[in-house]
Design an enzyme around this catalytic site. Structure first.
Site, PDB file in Angstrom:
ATOM      1  N   GLY A   1      -7.877   0.294   8.664  1.00  8.64           N
ATOM      2  CA  GLY A   1      -8.746   1.379   7.733  1.00  8.64           C
ATOM      3  C   GLY A   1      -8.167   1.476   6.335  1.00  8.64           C
ATOM      4  N   CYS A   2      -6.806   1.514   6.389  1.00  9.83           N
ATOM      5  CA  CYS A   2      -6.145   1.563   5.185  1.00  9.83           C
ATOM      6  C   CYS A   2      -6.365   0.537   4.013  1.00  9.83           C
ATOM      7  CB  CYS A   2      -4.828   1.997   5.112  1.00  9.83           C
ATOM      8  SG  CYS A   2      -4.540   3.544   6.127  1.00  9.83           S
ATOM      9  N   THR A   3      -6.338  -0.695   4.807  1.00  9.17           N
ATOM     10  CA  THR A   3      -6.587  -1.968   4.098  1.00  9.17           C
ATOM     11  C   THR A   3      -8.088  -1.713   3.452  1.00  9.17           C
ATOM     12  OG1 THR A   3      -4.981  -3.265   5.430  1.00  9.17           O
ATOM     13  CG2 THR A   3      -6.629  -4.492   4.333  1.00  9.17           C
TER      14      THR A   3
END
Length: 165
Positions: free
Chosen positions: A56-58
């Protein structure tokens, strides 16, 4: 005895439009100190995310990188803050070819000051961690927009729409 004394976490402070954005100086992915005050005169997007090198953060970081040019033309710089060490942020930036500023807050002091660290729901359980959040700070250092519990996917597109871009 307060709730904190009994070990019960109280809800984090939440920033609202018009509040002064908490000042910070944190190391970037290369270990170079970066201060919010150095952005005075420009608007800046400060986004808080749980962990580099996670799906998700990527997605969110790649989306911000893809929009960085258009956001810069609109006078907006981008800063991502996570509790990761600078070395991990460096790996993240290189692996994903990110073109945005990533800052390390391993003590979680800035994340806490922004209300982006505290109790949250994760898979139906209450845990304490980073609350994915995004703030737009105006040229004078005041919060223009504050969004908590944002989704990683589609968030940058929604933010661009909200900003009229």
């Amino acid at each position: 005895m307060t709730e904190t004394d009994r070990g019960i976490d109280t809800a984090p402070v939440r920033l609202a439009p018009g509040d002064p954005a908490p000042e910070f100086t944190l190391p970037d992915a290369d270990g170079t100190p970066v201060s919010l005050s150095s952005y005075r005169g420009r608007r800046v997007i400060v986004y808080c995310y749980p962990a580099a090198l996670t799906p998700g953060c990527t997605t969110q970081a790649v989306d911000f990188t893809a929009s960085a040019g258009e956001l810069a033309e609109a006078g907006l710089d981008i800063i991502g803050i996570s509790p990761d060490a600078p070395e991990k942020l460096h790996t993240f930036r290189e692996k994903e070819q990110l073109g945005i500023t990533l800052l390390a807050d391993p003590e979680k002091q800035v994340l806490t000051a922004y209300g982006a660290y505290g109790p949250k729901k994760l898979y139906g359980k209450e845990v304490v961690g980073v609350i994915r959040s995004t703030f737009v700070v105006d040229a004078e250092g005041k919060v223009e927009k504050a969004a908590y519990n944002v989704k990683a996917t589609g968030h940058v597109a929604k933010l661009r729409r909200d900003l009229g871009l």
